[in-house]
Design a protein around this motif. Structure first.
Motif, PDB file in Angstrom:
ATOM      1  N   LYS A 154       0.839  -1.203   0.000  1.00  0.00           N
ATOM      2  CA  LYS A 154       0.000   0.000   0.000  1.00  0.00           C
ATOM      3  C   LYS A 154       0.876   1.256   0.000  1.00  0.00           C
ATOM      4  O   LYS A 154       0.538   2.264  -0.639  1.00  0.00           O
ATOM      5  N   GLU A 155       2.006   1.182   0.701  1.00  0.00           N
ATOM      6  CA  GLU A 155       2.942   2.310   0.736  1.00  0.00           C
ATOM      7  C   GLU A 155       3.506   2.574  -0.659  1.00  0.00           C
ATOM      8  O   GLU A 155       3.560   3.727  -1.122  1.00  0.00           O
ATOM      9  N   ILE A 156       3.939   1.497  -1.338  1.00  0.00           N
ATOM     10  CA  ILE A 156       4.534   1.636  -2.677  1.00  0.00           C
ATOM     11  C   ILE A 156       3.500   2.112  -3.690  1.00  0.00           C
ATOM     12  O   ILE A 156       3.776   2.977  -4.537  1.00  0.00           O
ATOM     13  N   SER A 157       2.290   1.576  -3.598  1.00  0.00           N
ATOM     14  CA  SER A 157       1.262   1.921  -4.593  1.00  0.00           C
ATOM     15  C   SER A 157       0.761   3.352  -4.433  1.00  0.00           C
ATOM     16  O   SER A 157       0.190   3.918  -5.381  1.00  0.00           O
ATOM     17  N   SER A 158       0.987   3.944  -3.279  1.00  0.00           N
ATOM     18  CA  SER A 158       0.513   5.319  -3.047  1.00  0.00           C
ATOM     19  C   SER A 158       1.456   6.369  -3.606  1.00  0.00           C
ATOM     20  O   SER A 158       1.118   7.546  -3.685  1.00  0.00           O
ATOM     21  N   HIS A 159       2.644   5.940  -4.001  1.00  0.00           N
ATOM     22  CA  HIS A 159       3.633   6.896  -4.528  1.00  0.00           C
ATOM     23  C   HIS A 159       3.385   7.203  -6.004  1.00  0.00           C
ATOM     24  O   HIS A 159       2.880   6.399  -6.751  1.00  0.00           O
TER      25      HIS A 159
END
Length: 216
Positions: A211-216
Motif C-alpha cells: 500500500k505504501e509503494i502503490s501510493s507513490h
C-alpha cells in the motif's frame, strides 16, 4: 490496480486490500515428513522457517527439552517456536545474519532443520569456518509453476520457493515484487527489477509495504 497474493489471505488480511483487484493463488504446497523423532540431546539447532518448526514439534511431536540452544530466522518462526515452549537464543532477519552470529559463538556443530528447497547460504557460511552442519530435511515443498492468463501490477511473495514457482510458470516479471523478508527478496532480485521488502516478516507487513509503494 491488480494484485497477486501468492498464498491464500485471511478475510482480515484481504480486507486490508479493499479497493484493489486482488487475485489469490497458492504457488507452493507443503508436505510434512512422518516419524521424524529426535531421541538425542541437540546442543545447537537452527530453524529458518515456520514449516520446519511445525514438522518437528506439531506433526512429529518432538520434545522441546531435547533442544538446548535454538536459533532462528524471522519473527514468525520465533513466535511459533515460543508457542511450543521453545526458548530462542537468537533471532536474525536472514540466514546470512544468523550465520554471522553463530560464527562468533565458535560453535563446533549445528543441526539445521529445513525443507528440500532450502538455500545453501547458511551451511556454506558454516563450512567456511569449519563448523559441521547436519541438515535434517523435515518437510517437502512442491512448486505449482502456475501460468496466469492475466497480468499484475504487484505481486506479494512470502517465500523464495513462491518466487521460483511464479518465475518457473513463465509469468511476467515486469511487475513490482513485494517480499516478506530478505531471503525471499534475494531470490526475487534474480528475476525482478523492482523488489521491495516488508518491514517485518508478517503478511500484514507485506500488505502495508504494498500500500505504501502503490501510493507513490
Amino acid at each position: 490496480m491488480r494484485i497477486l497474493a501468492t498464498k491464500k489471505l485471511t478475510p482480515i488480511q484481504k480486507s486490508m486490500l479493499k479497493g484493489y483487484d486482488v487475485q489469490q493463488k497458492e504457488m507452493i504446497s507443503i508436505s510434512y515428513g512422518e516419524n521424524f523423532i529426535v531421541n538425542e540431546k541437540i546442543s545447537h539447532a537452527i530453524f529458518t522457517s515456520a514449516n520446519a518448526v511445525k514438522s518437528v514439534f506439531e506433526r512429529n511431536k518432538n520434545k522441546k527439552d531435547n533442544f538446548d540452544n535454538v536459533y532462528c530466522v524471522g519473527a514468525k518462526t520465533k513466535s511459533l517456536l515460543a508457542s511450543y515452549g521453545v526458548k530462542v537464543c537468537h533471532v536474525a532477519k536472514n540466514a546470512s545474519a544468523l550465520a554471522a552470529i553463530l560464527v562468533e559463538k565458535e560453535i563446533e556443530d549445528l543441526h539445521f532443520y529445513c525443507g528440500n528447497l532450502r538455500h545453501q547460504d547458511l551451511p556454506l557460511a558454516m563450512a567456511e569456518h569449519g563448523i559441521m552442519v547436519t541438515e535434517n530435511v523435515v518437510y517437502q515443498t512442491e512448486l505449482s509453476n502456475h501460468c496466469f492468463e492475466m497480468s499484475f501490477d504487484m505481486v506479494m511473495f512470502f517465500s523464495p520457493s513462491g518466487v521460483m514457482s511464479y518465475v518457473n510458470g513463465l509469468n511476467s516479471c515486469n511487475v513490482k515484487a513485494i517480499c516478506i523478508g530478505y531471503t525471499t527478496a534475494t531470490e526475487a532480485i534474480n528475476s525482478f527489477e523492482e523488489v521491495f521488502v516488508a518491514e517485518e516478516t508478517t503478511v500484514e507487513s507485506v500488505i502495508d509495504k504494498l500500500k505504501e509503494i502503490s501510493s507513490h
